[in-house]
Design a protein around this motif. Structure first.
Motif, PDB file in Angstrom:
ATOM      1  N   PRO A 102       7.767  65.820  12.138  1.00 27.00           N
ATOM      2  CA  PRO A 102       7.611  65.401  13.787  1.00 27.00           C
ATOM      3  C   PRO A 102       7.399  64.824  13.035  1.00 27.00           C
ATOM      4  O   PRO A 102       6.849  64.250  12.639  1.00 27.00           O
ATOM      5  CB  PRO A 102       6.473  66.922  13.533  1.00 27.00           C
ATOM      6  N   GLY A 103       7.606  64.092  14.706  1.00 29.50           N
ATOM      7  CA  GLY A 103       7.608  63.035  14.736  1.00 29.50           C
ATOM      8  C   GLY A 103       8.212  61.395  14.034  1.00 29.50           C
ATOM      9  O   GLY A 103       8.434  60.306  14.552  1.00 29.50           O
ATOM     10  N   ILE A 104       9.341  61.796  13.287  1.00 35.07           N
ATOM     11  CA  ILE A 104       9.808  61.024  12.712  1.00 35.07           C
ATOM     12  C   ILE A 104      11.610  60.400  12.791  1.00 35.07           C
ATOM     13  O   ILE A 104      11.667  59.569  12.930  1.00 35.07           O
ATOM     14  CB  ILE A 104      10.518  62.009  11.249  1.00 35.07           C
ATOM     15  N   GLY A 105      11.942  61.221  14.273  1.00 35.18           N
ATOM     16  CA  GLY A 105      12.726  60.979  14.593  1.00 35.18           C
ATOM     17  C   GLY A 105      14.736  61.285  14.769  1.00 35.18           C
ATOM     18  O   GLY A 105      15.296  61.125  15.549  1.00 35.18           O
ATOM     19  N   LYS A 106      14.023  62.588  15.312  1.00 36.15           N
ATOM     20  CA  LYS A 106      15.511  64.542  15.039  1.00 36.15           C
ATOM     21  C   LYS A 106      15.643  63.685  15.920  1.00 36.15           C
ATOM     22  O   LYS A 106      17.365  63.480  16.274  1.00 36.15           O
ATOM     23  CB  LYS A 106      14.448  65.435  14.724  1.00 36.15           C
ATOM     24  N   SER A 107      15.172  63.770  17.967  1.00 40.32           N
ATOM     25  CA  SER A 107      15.262  64.537  18.582  1.00 40.32           C
ATOM     26  C   SER A 107      16.041  62.898  19.609  1.00 40.32           C
ATOM     27  O   SER A 107      17.468  62.619  19.899  1.00 40.32           O
ATOM     28  CB  SER A 107      13.912  64.374  19.658  1.00 40.32           C
ATOM     29  N   THR A 108      15.989  61.919  18.373  1.00 32.87           N
ATOM     30  CA  THR A 108      16.083  60.510  19.192  1.00 32.87           C
ATOM     31  C   THR A 108      17.525  60.120  18.464  1.00 32.87           C
ATOM     32  O   THR A 108      18.410  59.969  19.613  1.00 32.87           O
ATOM     33  CB  THR A 108      15.038  59.361  18.500  1.00 32.87           C
ATOM     34  N   LEU A 109      17.435  60.882  17.247  1.00 33.31           N
ATOM     35  CA  LEU A 109      19.018  60.875  16.822  1.00 33.31           C
ATOM     36  C   LEU A 109      19.818  61.019  17.419  1.00 33.31           C
ATOM     37  O   LEU A 109      20.666  60.710  17.849  1.00 33.31           O
ATOM     38  CB  LEU A 109      19.030  60.935  15.289  1.00 33.31           C
ATOM     39  N   MET A 137      13.808  59.825  30.508  1.00 35.56           N
ATOM     40  CA  MET A 137      13.118  58.574  29.874  1.00 35.56           C
ATOM     41  C   MET A 137      12.953  57.974  28.504  1.00 35.56           C
ATOM     42  O   MET A 137      13.557  57.312  28.748  1.00 35.56           O
ATOM     43  CB  MET A 137      11.760  59.213  30.024  1.00 35.56           C
ATOM     44  N   ARG A 138      13.720  59.100  27.492  1.00 35.48           N
ATOM     45  CA  ARG A 138      14.253  58.403  26.617  1.00 35.48           C
ATOM     46  C   ARG A 138      15.388  58.294  26.697  1.00 35.48           C
ATOM     47  O   ARG A 138      15.619  57.262  25.958  1.00 35.48           O
ATOM     48  CB  ARG A 138      13.970  59.851  25.475  1.00 35.48           C
ATOM     49  N   ALA A 139      16.008  58.223  27.370  1.00 32.25           N
ATOM     50  CA  ALA A 139      18.022  58.305  27.226  1.00 32.25           C
ATOM     51  C   ALA A 139      17.739  56.942  27.949  1.00 32.25           C
ATOM     52  O   ALA A 139      18.552  56.161  28.074  1.00 32.25           O
ATOM     53  CB  ALA A 139      18.793  58.846  28.314  1.00 32.25           C
ATOM     54  N   GLU A 140      17.085  56.863  29.072  1.00 29.84           N
ATOM     55  CA  GLU A 140      16.538  56.076  29.439  1.00 29.84           C
ATOM     56  C   GLU A 140      16.474  54.457  28.494  1.00 29.84           C
ATOM     57  O   GLU A 140      16.851  53.907  28.821  1.00 29.84           O
ATOM     58  CB  GLU A 140      15.642  56.092  30.557  1.00 29.84           C
ATOM     59  N   ARG A 141      15.345  54.778  27.450  1.00 30.85           N
ATOM     60  CA  ARG A 141      15.160  53.804  26.487  1.00 30.85           C
ATOM     61  C   ARG A 141      15.945  53.741  25.752  1.00 30.85           C
ATOM     62  O   ARG A 141      15.924  52.158  25.367  1.00 30.85           O
ATOM     63  CB  ARG A 141      13.539  54.436  25.723  1.00 30.85           C
ATOM     64  N   LEU A 142      17.190  54.498  25.348  1.00 32.11           N
ATOM     65  CA  LEU A 142      17.954  54.220  24.086  1.00 32.11           C
ATOM     66  C   LEU A 142      18.901  53.613  25.115  1.00 32.11           C
ATOM     67  O   LEU A 142      19.434  52.922  24.576  1.00 32.11           O
ATOM     68  CB  LEU A 142      17.572  55.658  23.940  1.00 32.11           C
ATOM     69  N   GLU A 270      17.115  51.826  11.457  1.00 30.81           N
ATOM     70  CA  GLU A 270      15.450  51.481  11.607  1.00 30.81           C
ATOM     71  C   GLU A 270      14.791  51.820  12.540  1.00 30.81           C
ATOM     72  O   GLU A 270      15.799  51.843  13.702  1.00 30.81           O
ATOM     73  CB  GLU A 270      15.900  50.270  11.922  1.00 30.81           C
ATOM     74  N   MET A 271      13.766  52.069  12.965  1.00 27.79           N
ATOM     75  CA  MET A 271      13.750  52.898  14.091  1.00 27.79           C
ATOM     76  C   MET A 271      13.208  51.341  15.232  1.00 27.79           C
ATOM     77  O   MET A 271      12.060  50.572  14.594  1.00 27.79           O
ATOM     78  CB  MET A 271      11.917  53.724  14.146  1.00 27.79           C
ATOM     79  N   THR A 272      13.178  51.221  16.951  1.00 29.15           N
ATOM     80  CA  THR A 272      13.358  49.439  17.132  1.00 29.15           C
ATOM     81  C   THR A 272      12.533  50.435  18.021  1.00 29.15           C
ATOM     82  O   THR A 272      12.955  52.347  18.612  1.00 29.15           O
ATOM     83  CB  THR A 272      14.049  49.107  17.048  1.00 29.15           C
ATOM     84  N   GLY A 273      12.514  49.662  19.571  1.00 30.53           N
ATOM     85  CA  GLY A 273      11.789  50.057  20.840  1.00 30.53           C
ATOM     86  C   GLY A 273      12.848  50.431  21.348  1.00 30.53           C
ATOM     87  O   GLY A 273      12.755  51.531  22.466  1.00 30.53           O
ATOM     88  N   LYS A 274      14.209  50.325  20.903  1.00 28.74           N
ATOM     89  CA  LYS A 274      14.758  50.939  21.739  1.00 28.74           C
ATOM     90  C   LYS A 274      16.360  52.149  21.520  1.00 28.74           C
ATOM     91  O   LYS A 274      17.506  51.799  20.718  1.00 28.74           O
ATOM     92  CB  LYS A 274      16.214  50.084  22.280  1.00 28.74           C
ATOM     93  N   GLY A 275      15.483  52.708  20.327  1.00 29.90           N
ATOM     94  CA  GLY A 275      15.663  53.829  19.377  1.00 29.90           C
ATOM     95  C   GLY A 275      16.382  53.937  18.051  1.00 29.90           C
ATOM     96  O   GLY A 275      16.087  52.812  17.279  1.00 29.90           O
ATOM     97  N   LEU A 276      17.527  54.260  17.466  1.00 32.85           N
ATOM     98  CA  LEU A 276      17.674  53.986  15.994  1.00 32.85           C
ATOM     99  C   LEU A 276      18.701  52.826  15.656  1.00 32.85           C
ATOM    100  O   LEU A 276      19.745  52.845  16.330  1.00 32.85           O
ATOM    101  CB  LEU A 276      18.035  55.120  15.450  1.00 32.85           C
TER     102      LEU A 276
HETATM  103  P1  TYD Z   1      11.142  61.863  17.715  1.00 34.00           P
HETATM  104  O1  TYD Z   1      12.704  61.300  17.727  1.00 34.00           O
HETATM  105  O2  TYD Z   1      11.055  62.338  18.830  1.00 34.00           O
HETATM  106  O3  TYD Z   1      11.064  62.949  16.989  1.00 34.00           O
HETATM  107  P2  TYD Z   1      11.140  64.064  16.241  1.00 34.00           P
HETATM  108  O4  TYD Z   1      11.950  64.908  17.254  1.00 34.00           O
HETATM  109  O5  TYD Z   1      11.311  64.095  14.763  1.00 34.00           O
HETATM  110  O6  TYD Z   1       9.651  64.739  17.086  1.00 34.00           O
HETATM  111  O7  TYD Z   1      11.143  60.413  17.730  1.00 34.00           O
HETATM  112  C1  TYD Z   1       9.194  60.157  18.045  1.00 34.00           C
HETATM  113  C2  TYD Z   1       9.106  58.976  17.390  1.00 34.00           C
HETATM  114  O8  TYD Z   1       9.744  57.492  17.159  1.00 34.00           O
HETATM  115  C3  TYD Z   1       7.836  58.613  18.666  1.00 34.00           C
HETATM  116  O9  TYD Z   1       6.764  57.951  17.114  1.00 34.00           O
HETATM  117  C4  TYD Z   1       8.235  56.834  19.191  1.00 34.00           C
HETATM  118  C5  TYD Z   1       9.550  56.045  18.404  1.00 34.00           C
HETATM  119  N1  TYD Z   1      10.407  55.785  19.227  1.00 34.00           N
HETATM  120  C6  TYD Z   1      10.373  55.201  19.129  1.00 34.00           C
HETATM  121  O10 TYD Z   1       9.972  53.951  17.448  1.00 34.00           O
HETATM  122  N2  TYD Z   1      11.244  53.912  19.146  1.00 34.00           N
HETATM  123  C7  TYD Z   1      11.997  54.836  21.027  1.00 34.00           C
HETATM  124  O11 TYD Z   1      12.978  53.979  21.368  1.00 34.00           O
HETATM  125  C8  TYD Z   1      12.391  56.128  20.570  1.00 34.00           C
HETATM  126  C9  TYD Z   1      13.180  57.170  21.505  1.00 34.00           C
HETATM  127  C10 TYD Z   1      10.701  56.611  20.204  1.00 34.00           C
END
Ligand code: TYD
Ligand code: MG
Length: 473
Positions: A102-109, A137-142, A270-276
């Protein structure tokens, strides 16, 4: 009424029980009984009807192996790291599982993947974890808020499936996550083995029938009542794991199973402020930048799938205050470390038994290749003797139990990558007769663990000096 349709099956021996119990009477296994949906349609027709030779039961038409196959149009996302790991894009009618903590970035990816595909095909993103607003909100950020992706927040699988049956059904469906989905017919809570399996089965069946690709998110969880992606691995076509150390911003997408492509391929993000963000040249990332050589740090020329990757292996050997010294490993196999230590001890007479040993792979990468043995051994000896490894050298090779160093696959690719990144020397298994792969690199052949000790150890300072001081000479 719906409850009549479920049964309790032992996952160990397959015995069917009328109700749940902690122990299977048939095989004696504990905690192996799981609720399942009973098949509503009997397979192969009812026994009574089939009595007359199976009269009008449907039959399969068996075909030859050789035949016309429609060209499978794979859906490429344009995110190169993802496309390579998935084996060249998504296959229609297939199921892909993305597992990870959890929290690794699956939803973001997957939101980024969905947005990338939205431009050319119909994509649905169904979330059971977040609200519509949160995903927006996440889509906005990405920066993908304008992408044409159909978004829904739902967990009831029956509703989801009937939506996917509609006239303009999507061709790509993301389910985030499979642990939040449920089927009414089952008593168990969402996230249990029974629910996770039944939901995945229904989704995969629908995907095969309707020809859409389904991407499932699965959280890796500790042993317990919540089912992790492991229970799904055999059901889906492709399994990708998204991994990384929490403290690092680097994320690695790794294929562990792929019916439509190679496994062991990795994608680096690389996880950045604007997604992967994609990292097309990961070697730079796993090498720590430093001017002064330090002891215990060795650059390993590794291979991840089809790609050579250079990574720094760090060892720290320190006197132990404990009776049983500590062995701590991050990013490598602890059993393998024990083997290398034992070989160094038995074949080269180097003793670690009164020392704590810490081993770390820089950058949060996880290495599974035996080719790292030699680099690990070099890092260990270097830390023990306090002598830095030659800074412009890479190291690779497999160590056998008798102390011999064995050749490894793709020597040429490893050397090429090292040369590309400015290394000038390599400590590697002895090259065979066709040693054409060295290129610009000066390769020092290591036949045996003793050769390595010569380089770092006290026994032959001259040999060490020759290698270390070669650049100045
Ligand atoms: P998320 O995709 O929600 O993880 P999962 O679905 O695997 O649980 O990612 C959550 C983490 O990613 C959260 O700690 C915040 C970080 N993050 C960023 O650093 N930058 C971003 O642009 C986004 C969308 C998330
Ligand atoms: Mg998520």
């Amino acid at each position: 009424m719906a409850r009549k349709n479920t049964r309790y099956v032992c996952q160990s021996c397959g015995a069917v029980h009328p109700r749940w119990s902690g122990r299977c009477d048939a095989c004696g296994e504990w905690n192996s009984i799981v609720e399942e949906i009973a098949d509503s349609a009997p397979i192969g027709g009812k026994a009574g009807k089939g009595g007359k030779g199976g009269g009008n039961a449907r039959r399969l038409a068996l075909v030859a192996l050789d035949g016309e196959t429609g060209q499978v149009a794979r859906r490429r996302t344009g995110i190169a790291e993802f496309d390579r790991v998935s084996g060249g894009g998504l296959v229609p009618g297939s199921a892909l599982l993305v597992g990870g903590d959890p929290g690794i970035g699956k939803s973001t990816l997957l939101l980024q993947v969905a947005a990338a595909l939205g431009a050319e095909t119909r994509v649905a993103y169904v979330t059971g974890e977040e609200s519509v607003d949160q995903v927006r909100m996440r889509a906005e950020r990405l920066g993908v808020a304008k992408a044409p992706v159909g978004l829904a927040a739902a967990t009831d699988l029956t509703t989801i499936l009937s939506t996917l049956n509609g006239p303009d059904a999507p061709e790509i469906v993301v389910i985030d996550s499979i642990q939040t989905m449920y089927i009414d017919a089952l008593d168990s809570a969402p996230g249990t083995v029974a629910q996770v399996r039944a939901c995945a089965q229904e989704l995969i069946r629908a995907a095969k029938r309707r020809g859409f690709a389904v991407l499932l998110v699965g959280h890796v969880t500790k042993e317990g009542t919540i089912a992790g992606p492991r229970v799904l691995e055999h059901m889906v076509d492709t399994v990708l794991y998204f991994e990384g150390e929490r403290g690092h911003q680097f994320r690695i997408l790794r294929a562990v199973k792929n019916r439509f492509g190679p496994t062991d391929e990795i994608g680096v993000f690389e996880m950045t402020g604007k997604g992967l963000a994609e990292v097309p040249n990961p070697s730079r990332l796993f090498l720590s930048e430093r001017d002064e050589p330090v002891s215990g740090a060795v650059v390993f020329a590794g291979l991840e799938g089809s790609r050579p990757v250079l990574v720094e292996i760090q060892a720290l050997v320190a006197p132990s205050p404990l009776g049983t010294p500590r062995r701590a490993v991050i990013g490598w196999d602890g059993g393998r470390l024990a083997m290398v230590l034992a070989v160094l001890e038995a074949r080269a007479g180097i003793h670690f038994s009164s020392n704590d040993v810490y081993l770390n792979v820089a950058g949060g990468l996880r290495i599974s290749e035996p080719a790292a043995d030699l680099a690990v051994a070099a890092a260990l000896i270097s830390s023990l003797t306090g002598r830095p490894a030659p800074q412009d050298s890479v190291v690779f090779g497999e160590i056998g139990l008798s102390g011999e160093v064995r050749p490894v696959a793709q020597t040429e690719a490893r050397l090429k990558e090292a040369a590309k990144l400015g290394f000038s020397r390599a400590l590697a298994p002895r090259l065979g007769r066709n040693a054409g792969g060295a290129g610009a690199l000066q390769v020092r052949g290591i036949g045996d663990i003793a050769d390595l000790v010569m380089i770092f150890g006290d026994k032959a300072p001259a040999a060490r000096a020759a290698l270390l001081g070669g650049a100045e000479a």
